[in-house]
Structures are given as C-alpha cells and as structure tokens.
Enzyme design. Structure first.
Site, PDB file in Angstrom:
ATOM      1  N   ASN A  59      46.770  78.422  52.939  1.00 30.48           N
ATOM      2  CA  ASN A  59      45.507  78.625  52.229  1.00 30.48           C
ATOM      3  C   ASN A  59      45.746  79.445  50.967  1.00 30.48           C
ATOM      4  O   ASN A  59      46.872  79.824  50.671  1.00 30.48           O
ATOM      5  CB  ASN A  59      44.474  79.286  53.148  1.00 30.48           C
ATOM      6  CG  ASN A  59      44.950  80.631  53.647  1.00 30.48           C
ATOM      7  OD1 ASN A  59      45.137  81.559  52.884  1.00 30.48           O
ATOM      8  ND2 ASN A  59      45.193  80.735  54.960  1.00 30.48           N
ATOM      9  N   LYS A  70      35.585  89.570  68.345  1.00 30.96           N
ATOM     10  CA  LYS A  70      36.981  89.993  68.219  1.00 30.96           C
ATOM     11  C   LYS A  70      37.230  91.382  68.819  1.00 30.96           C
ATOM     12  O   LYS A  70      38.373  91.795  68.926  1.00 30.96           O
ATOM     13  CB  LYS A  70      37.398  89.970  66.754  1.00 30.96           C
ATOM     14  CG  LYS A  70      37.115  88.605  66.099  1.00 30.96           C
ATOM     15  CD  LYS A  70      38.227  88.168  65.210  1.00 30.96           C
ATOM     16  CE  LYS A  70      37.915  86.819  64.594  1.00 30.96           C
ATOM     17  NZ  LYS A  70      39.079  86.208  63.977  1.00 30.96           N
TER      18      LYS A  70
END
Ligand code: CTP
Length: 395
Positions: A207, A340
């Site tokens: 990316n 998370k």
C-alpha cells in the site's frame, strides 16, 4: 535544570531568527545558554539580540585576544553539557563532518567532548544533495544527534524538506538530551510503514503508506529518552537518531519482530499492515500462460496491534493504535478501540488533502475516557504530542 548549560552555535541561515525564541525557551527553563555566532549567522541576527536573550556574552572570533584571555576556545568547547547547532547550515555540517577547524564554530565542534545536537536548515535541494547526505551519514555515525528538518514552505520560495525544526521541538530535544527525558529507562515498540506481501519472488501486494508519521513518532519517543525499537516495512525514510530499527517485509515478519522485541513498556502500532496476503507465495516467478491471468486467493494476516494488546504475560502497559478512515472517523475509531483491545486510538481522516504521504496531520485521540480533537499540525509536532501523552500514561 538550573545547573545545565548549552553551548549554542548559531549558523548563517534565515532560520537563525527562530534560534532567538529557542534561547528564550531555554533561559525560561533555567538552562544556561552561551552563544557562538558565526560570521554568516551575524547577517541574520545581531550579537546584541542573542546576548540579551542568552544573558551571556556572544563569542564569534577564533583569534580574539580578549576572548582567548577570558576563556580559550578549547575550554569554551567544553564549557557546557551539550553543544547545539541551530541553524545547522549545509556549510557547518560539511565542516563538522570533515573535521575542519577554520573558525570558532568549526573548531568548537572538533574540540568538544560533549554530545552534539544539530537542527539542520537549508534549501531542499541542498538538503537532498549527495554531499549533504554523505555528511549527514558521517555525522550520525560520529554520534551527532539531529532534530528535523521539517517539510514545508521555505523562505527561498521552494517547498520541501529543509525547514529548521520549530523552537519548541528543538527545546524538547535539548531537554531530552540534558535530563534523559521523561521516558528514560522505558522501552517503546513502534511499527511503521506498509507491509509487502509476496506473490512470487518479484511481485508484492502493498500500500501507499510512507512511514513518515511512524518514523516521526519513533524519533520523538527517543528524544524524550525512550529506548525505541522501530519495526519498519519497506520505506525510504532515514532512521531517526537513537532509534534501533528492524526492517521487515510481510505482516508475519512484522509480528515476529514485535514479539521478539518484547518486553516493552508501550507499543505504538502505526504501520499500515496489509490485511490480507496471497494464500501462496510462488517460489518461482509466475509466467503469463495460456490460461489467462492468475486468480488470487487471499488469506487474512495476523493483527499485530490486537495480538500485542492481548499478549500474556507481556502486554505493554500502554498500547496505542491508529485508524486511517475515510468516513465516520470517530465511530470507526471507537469500534476499533474495543475490537483491538488497545488503550487509545489516534484516528485521522485520510481523505483530507495532504495527509497520506504529506507533511501534516489532523488527528483525534479516542479512548474510553472520550475524544480529544487536535488541531492540524506537522507530523513531527503530532508525533511529539503523542510521545508526551505516552510519557504521561507511563508516569
Ligand atoms: N493493524 C495491525 N495489524 C493488522 C492490521 C492493522 O497491527 N493486521 C493495526 C494498525 O497498525 C493500526 C490499527 O491496527 O494501528 C488499525 O488498522 P486498520 O487497518 O485501520 O484497521 P483494520 O483492523 O484493518 O480495520 P478496517 O480495515 O476495517 O478499517
């Protein structure tokens, strides 16, 4: 801080005016400032302004009878706890890298046995020139620390890297070096950059992450005195001073490097980890065949942030995540915080111009306690605020 002293070498660049503010900040904090003004520096600030703010005499001449009678230049070079060069011009860096001693500033840098901090300032082309790159590498290898330069509009009308760091950032770096900083004795793990997931020996899925924000955070943490392990994907950023860097490619390598770096007091996951990887990395290069393009099957990568946040028995006390969002920033960040298991999330809207790969960032801090919105600022400034917040949490 009242017994600490800085020998401040002011080079000849337009940024010298910011050094006056730096001098004021240091004096306000009780740090003694003894200025050396180069001939070129005196074209930008006057000895009188510098002397008035430093509340000390300004030294300029190598062979000044009165100065030498008062304090020899070798003694001068050792008369402080730290030598700071701001602005560190291309000329001063070149002199110091090559051990020249033709004037008072250069002689001081060659003769000193104290730590040296440089705040470079120059035109972007000069900063990027191969000669300056070489000098920078030599100075770093010689143990010189650096703060900045920042990216932005320059007095010469160009845009790019080469602006001197802001006085507050130089001040933080100086305090970090003088007193060890609030993160002294702490180990902080930082992930940064993209990951690259191999498809075959020559192709990867990756990316656009530049690694800039993560590298800036690693540098800021080190300036506050932390021992920093920076696990970095493939990026072309220079390693910040005092940071120990582990280069990896894939998400699985990043996870292994993070686990190997534990225990850590804090972890900051800035990396743009690829969520998926090809289920199979071919050992030999895929060839165009008669069957047409290959069909990729992707499998999920491990979540490094979630793994560190759930780690037993070595969960870092403070675990910080990032959320790069294109919409409903706060809502997504809150969901990520819970999913998370981290302590806070630095969230930003990446559709804003100039954020991805650019110099600035506008972030909000999302934690169980609520949301803090920070003003748009340079990535170095955002990095220092994040580093300070971590120091507060660990205090
Ligand atoms: N992260 C990580 N490991 C992964 C994916 C993400 O450590 N495999 C971390 C990033 O470093 C960042 C945070 O998780 O701190 C958020 O990453 P992001 O990619 O925005 O979140 P995702 O979990 O991928 O959620 P989504 O793609 O749905 O936005």
């Amino acid at each position: 801080m009242s017994e600490k002293r800085v020998l401040l070498i002011v080079g000849g660049g337009i940024a010298a005016y910011k050094t006056l503010e730096l001098t004021r900040l240091l004096r306000k904090a009780g740090v003694g400032v003894r200025p050396i003004l180069t001939q070129a520096g005196a074209q930008f600030v006057t000895p009188l302004s510098l002397s008035a703010l430093a509340e000390d005499k300004v030294y300029s001449e190598l062979f000044s009878l009165t100065d030498e009678a008062e304090m020899g230049h070798i003694e001068l070079s050792r008369s402080a706890d730290l030598v700071v060069v701001a602005p560190a011009t291309a000329d001063l860096m070149a002199k110091a890298a090559n051990g020249l001693a033709g004037d008072l500033a250069a002689t001081t840098l060659l003769a000193t046995d104290k730590p040296v901090l440089m705040a470079p300032a120059m035109n972007v082309r000069m900063w990027e020139h191969a000669a300056t790159r070489r000098n920078l590498a030599t100075l770093k290898a010689d143990g010189v620390s650096f703060v900045g330069p920042d990216e932005g509009a320059m007095a010469c009308g160009e845009y790019g890297e080469g602006r001197m760091a802001e006085p507050a950032a130089i001040f933080d770096a100086i305090l970090g070096m003088l007193e060890g900083g609030p993160l002294k004795g702490k180990h902080v793990l930082v992930t940064a950059g993209p990951t690259a997931e191999a498809l075959d020996p020559v192709r990867v899925l990756t990316n656009r992450s530049s690694g800039k924000q993560g590298f800036a955070i690693a540098g800021a943490l080190a300036r506050l005195g932390a021992r920093v392990t920076l696990v970095a994907g493939p990026v072309s950023q220079p390693t910040p001073a005092g940071v120990s860097r582990v280069d990896i490619e894939s998400a699985r390598e990043m996870l292994a490097a993070c686990q190997a770096a534990l225990p850590a007091d804090a972890a900051v996951c800035v990396a743009a980890v690829a969520d998926w990887r090809p289920d199979e990395a071919y050992r030999i290069k895929l060839k165009k065949g008669r069957d047409g393009p290959p069909v990729l099957t992707l499998v999920e990568n491990p979540d490094i942030l979630a793994t560190l946040a759930a780690h037993t028995p070595q969960r870092p006390r403070v675990v910080v995540g990032f959320a790069a969002e294109t919409n409903d920033v706060e809502k997504h960040a809150r969901a990520k915080l819970t999913r998370k298991g981290c302590d806070w999330i630095v969230a930003n809207d990446v559709t804003q111009p100039g954020v991805m790969g650019g110099a600035d960032n506008t972030v909000m801090i999302v934690s169980k306690a609520g949301v803090e919105r920070w003003d748009r600022a340079g990535k170095d400034e955002v990095a220092m605020k994040i580093a300070r917040r971590i120091a507060q949490d660990l205090a």
